[in-house]
Scaffold this motif. Sequence first.
Motif, PDB file in Angstrom:
ATOM      1  N   ALA A   1       0.796  -1.229   0.000  1.00  0.00           N
ATOM      2  CA  ALA A   1       0.000   0.000   0.000  1.00  0.00           C
ATOM      3  C   ALA A   1       0.828   1.278   0.000  1.00  0.00           C
ATOM      4  N   THR A   2       2.080   1.194   0.445  1.00  0.00           N
ATOM      5  CA  THR A   2       2.987   2.348   0.394  1.00  0.00           C
ATOM      6  C   THR A   2       4.266   1.920  -0.316  1.00  0.00           C
ATOM      7  N   THR A   3       5.048   2.877  -0.718  1.00  0.00           N
ATOM      8  CA  THR A   3       6.304   2.551  -1.394  1.00  0.00           C
ATOM      9  C   THR A   3       7.215   1.727  -0.484  1.00  0.00           C
ATOM     10  N   ALA A   4       7.348   2.141   0.760  1.00  0.00           N
ATOM     11  CA  ALA A   4       8.227   1.415   1.691  1.00  0.00           C
ATOM     12  C   ALA A   4       7.728  -0.012   1.900  1.00  0.00           C
ATOM     13  N   ALA A   5       6.423  -0.156   2.075  1.00  0.00           N
ATOM     14  CA  ALA A   5       5.862  -1.492   2.283  1.00  0.00           C
ATOM     15  C   ALA A   5       6.046  -2.347   1.036  1.00  0.00           C
ATOM     16  N   ALA A   6       5.836  -1.758  -0.130  1.00  0.00           N
ATOM     17  CA  ALA A   6       5.989  -2.503  -1.375  1.00  0.00           C
ATOM     18  C   ALA A   6       7.429  -2.960  -1.578  1.00  0.00           C
ATOM     19  N   VAL A   7       8.369  -2.088  -1.269  1.00  0.00           N
ATOM     20  CA  VAL A   7       9.785  -2.452  -1.422  1.00  0.00           C
ATOM     21  C   VAL A   7      10.133  -3.613  -0.491  1.00  0.00           C
ATOM     22  N   ARG A   8       9.654  -3.559   0.758  1.00  0.00           N
ATOM     23  CA  ARG A   8       9.908  -4.667   1.697  1.00  0.00           C
ATOM     24  C   ARG A   8       9.283  -5.957   1.171  1.00  0.00           C
ATOM     25  N   TYR A   9       8.036  -5.880   0.745  1.00  0.00           N
ATOM     26  CA  TYR A   9       7.309  -7.061   0.280  1.00  0.00           C
ATOM     27  C   TYR A   9       7.976  -7.654  -0.963  1.00  0.00           C
ATOM     28  N   LEU A  10       8.261  -6.812  -1.925  1.00  0.00           N
ATOM     29  CA  LEU A  10       8.841  -7.295  -3.182  1.00  0.00           C
ATOM     30  C   LEU A  10      10.256  -7.830  -2.972  1.00  0.00           C
ATOM     31  N   SER A  11      11.022  -7.174  -2.117  1.00  0.00           N
ATOM     32  CA  SER A  11      12.382  -7.649  -1.836  1.00  0.00           C
ATOM     33  C   SER A  11      12.343  -9.020  -1.178  1.00  0.00           C
ATOM     34  N   ALA A  12      11.438  -9.182  -0.228  1.00  0.00           N
ATOM     35  CA  ALA A  12      11.314 -10.481   0.444  1.00  0.00           C
ATOM     36  C   ALA A  12      10.845 -11.546  -0.543  1.00  0.00           C
ATOM     37  N   ALA A  13       9.890 -11.206  -1.383  1.00  0.00           N
ATOM     38  CA  ALA A  13       9.361 -12.166  -2.355  1.00  0.00           C
ATOM     39  C   ALA A  13      10.412 -12.532  -3.405  1.00  0.00           C
ATOM     40  N   ALA A  14      11.307 -11.591  -3.679  1.00  0.00           N
ATOM     41  CA  ALA A  14      12.351 -11.847  -4.669  1.00  0.00           C
ATOM     42  C   ALA A  14      13.554 -12.551  -4.052  1.00  0.00           C
ATOM     43  N   GLY A  15      13.457 -12.854  -2.789  1.00  0.00           N
ATOM     44  CA  GLY A  15      14.537 -13.585  -2.145  1.00  0.00           C
ATOM     45  C   GLY A  15      15.507 -12.701  -1.397  1.00  0.00           C
ATOM     46  N   GLY A  16      15.005 -11.572  -0.869  1.00  0.00           N
ATOM     47  CA  GLY A  16      15.850 -10.724  -0.042  1.00  0.00           C
ATOM     48  C   GLY A  16      16.759  -9.809  -0.818  1.00  0.00           C
ATOM     49  N   GLU A  17      16.394  -9.545  -2.045  1.00  0.00           N
ATOM     50  CA  GLU A  17      17.206  -8.675  -2.908  1.00  0.00           C
ATOM     51  C   GLU A  17      17.464  -7.338  -2.261  1.00  0.00           C
TER      52      GLU A  17
END
Length: 78
Positions: free
Chosen positions: A62-78
Amino acid sequence: MRALFLEELTRIAPDIDPAEVSDEDHLQDDLELDSMDVLNLVTALHLRLGISIPEADYTKIATTAAAVRYLSAAAGGE
């Protein structure tokens, strides 16, 4: 990951200036994306990253910070 997210966000909503988006801006409340825009953003992120974002997780981007955390975790901690 933040730059990638903002690229996709501004493709969906070209009137948004990425330089003015804060980490805590809410996609719908602050950036005024409607539900179709959010769906298009989720689709764009899936195509770009190969990450599926189930509807139940939309609040996690829902926010940029939340999206970055979510996507990074989903991408394997990138």
